[in-house]
Motif scaffolding. Sequence first.
Motif, short mmCIF file in Angstrom:
data_model
loop_
_atom_site.label_atom_id
_atom_site.label_comp_id
_atom_site.label_asym_id
_atom_site.label_seq_id
_atom_site.Cartn_x
_atom_site.Cartn_y
_atom_site.Cartn_z
N ALA A 114 19.36 45.84 20.79
CA ALA A 114 18.05 46.05 21.14
C ALA A 114 17.33 46.08 19.70
CB ALA A 114 17.76 47.35 21.69
N LEU A 115 17.94 46.61 18.64
CA LEU A 115 17.33 46.27 17.31
C LEU A 115 17.28 44.93 16.85
CD1 LEU A 115 16.22 47.58 14.86
CD2 LEU A 115 18.40 48.11 14.03
N GLY A 116 18.23 44.28 17.19
CA GLY A 116 18.37 42.75 16.91
C GLY A 116 17.18 42.07 17.78
N ILE A 117 17.12 42.21 18.84
CA ILE A 117 16.09 41.49 19.65
C ILE A 117 14.82 41.91 19.34
CG2 ILE A 117 15.01 41.77 21.95
CD1 ILE A 117 17.80 41.83 23.13
N VAL A 118 14.33 43.17 18.87
CA VAL A 118 13.33 43.57 18.40
C VAL A 118 12.91 42.89 17.15
CG1 VAL A 118 11.77 45.43 17.09
CG2 VAL A 118 13.25 45.91 19.66
N LEU A 119 13.81 42.69 16.19
CA LEU A 119 13.54 42.11 14.83
C LEU A 119 13.38 40.68 15.17
CD1 LEU A 119 16.56 43.77 12.59
CD2 LEU A 119 13.95 44.08 12.47
N ILE A 120 14.12 40.03 15.98
CA ILE A 120 13.90 38.44 16.14
C ILE A 120 12.54 38.42 16.60
CG2 ILE A 120 14.87 36.63 17.69
CD1 ILE A 120 17.57 37.48 17.39
N GLY A 121 12.32 38.95 17.87
CA GLY A 121 10.84 38.90 18.37
C GLY A 121 9.85 39.38 17.52
N GLY A 122 9.86 40.27 16.71
CA GLY A 122 9.11 40.46 15.60
C GLY A 122 8.90 39.43 14.82
N GLY A 123 9.76 38.85 14.33
CA GLY A 123 9.97 37.70 13.27
C GLY A 123 9.40 36.20 13.66
N THR A 124 8.99 36.44 15.19
CA THR A 124 8.31 35.01 15.36
C THR A 124 6.89 34.87 14.99
OG1 THR A 124 8.03 36.09 17.73
CG2 THR A 124 9.98 34.79 17.43
N TYR A 125 6.31 36.14 14.64
CA TYR A 125 4.95 36.24 14.14
C TYR A 125 4.77 36.10 12.80
CZ TYR A 125 3.97 37.27 18.94
OH TYR A 125 3.84 37.22 20.39
N ALA A 126 5.80 35.93 12.03
CA ALA A 126 5.82 35.84 10.52
C ALA A 126 5.67 34.49 10.10
CB ALA A 126 7.15 36.45 9.91
N TYR A 127 5.03 33.56 10.57
CA TYR A 127 4.63 32.27 9.94
C TYR A 127 3.05 32.04 9.90
CZ TYR A 127 3.76 31.14 14.72
OH TYR A 127 3.08 31.31 16.06
N PHE A 128 2.55 31.24 9.17
CA PHE A 128 1.03 30.72 8.90
C PHE A 128 0.66 30.45 10.29
CE2 PHE A 128 2.22 29.87 4.52
CZ PHE A 128 2.10 30.92 3.89
N SER A 129 -0.70 30.54 10.49
CA SER A 129 -1.20 30.05 11.58
C SER A 129 -2.81 30.16 11.22
CB SER A 129 -1.17 31.00 12.70
OG SER A 129 -1.64 32.23 12.80
N ASP A 130 -3.49 29.20 11.92
CA ASP A 130 -4.77 29.31 12.10
C ASP A 130 -5.44 28.90 13.20
OD1 ASP A 130 -7.58 29.01 10.82
OD2 ASP A 130 -7.33 27.05 10.11
N THR A 131 -6.76 29.09 13.57
CA THR A 131 -7.18 28.90 15.09
C THR A 131 -8.76 28.49 14.68
OG1 THR A 131 -8.31 31.28 15.31
CG2 THR A 131 -6.16 30.72 16.24
N GLU A 132 -9.22 27.57 15.59
CA GLU A 132 -10.61 27.15 15.84
C GLU A 132 -10.98 27.15 17.14
OE1 GLU A 132 -14.03 25.89 14.10
OE2 GLU A 132 -11.92 26.33 12.55
N THR A 133 -12.23 27.49 17.25
CA THR A 133 -12.85 27.55 18.58
C THR A 133 -14.15 26.82 18.76
OG1 THR A 133 -12.40 29.87 18.74
CG2 THR A 133 -13.88 29.16 20.30
N THR A 134 -14.15 25.92 19.82
CA THR A 134 -15.08 24.92 19.91
C THR A 134 -16.05 25.47 20.88
OG1 THR A 134 -14.23 23.46 21.41
CG2 THR A 134 -14.12 22.99 19.08
#
Length: 195
Positions: free
Chosen positions: A15-35
């Motif tokens: 369970a801890l491994g799954i939480v760490l993997i799931g949490g790690g997916t948000y650890a990258y750069f991102s940017d959004t733009e709304t038109t």
Amino acid sequence: MGIKKQITMGVMSAALGIVLIGGGTYAYFSDTETTNNTFAAGTLDLAAEPLEIINVNNIKPGDSVLRSFELQNNGTLDIDKVLLNTDYTVTDAKGDNMEDFGEHIVVEFLYNADKLDEVIYKTTLAELKSMTPEAVGESVFYPLLGEKGLPVGTIDDLVVQINFEENGEDQNQFQGDALNLEWTFTATQTAGEQK
């Protein structure tokens, strides 16, 4: 360590491994733009002037009435075709009509008032009533408006001549009768296009 503790520790580790993997997916750069986008529909607005084209009393066989009216495109879209639906009711004053009064009223659609001999289409009100609006459009408005239809902001003059046909037979059954004519004009849009 007992088997229960080993299984519990294994489940907690997974369970801890799954939480760490799931949490790690948000650890990258991102940017959004709304038109902001807008779709505004155009309008078809066909007007006829005057709204009462014919109002005449005391007609007799052989009489004719010449009237002109305008079709106006007051909308924001070009009109491709104009269709006409005809309906009428007859008030039989004496209750003695053996025939339809509309069969004795002949309608001539003319190019303009100066060229009364240039008839676009000629028929009786009874025949006009039985025609589809599309057939009337093809017979009357297409020859007048042509392929251009009725572009935005334009006005086209139409001239009609109504004749109470004198057929050389007894037409006494129509004395005192009234015919209430209703013409409904319908505009259709041009074909869709790439914007």
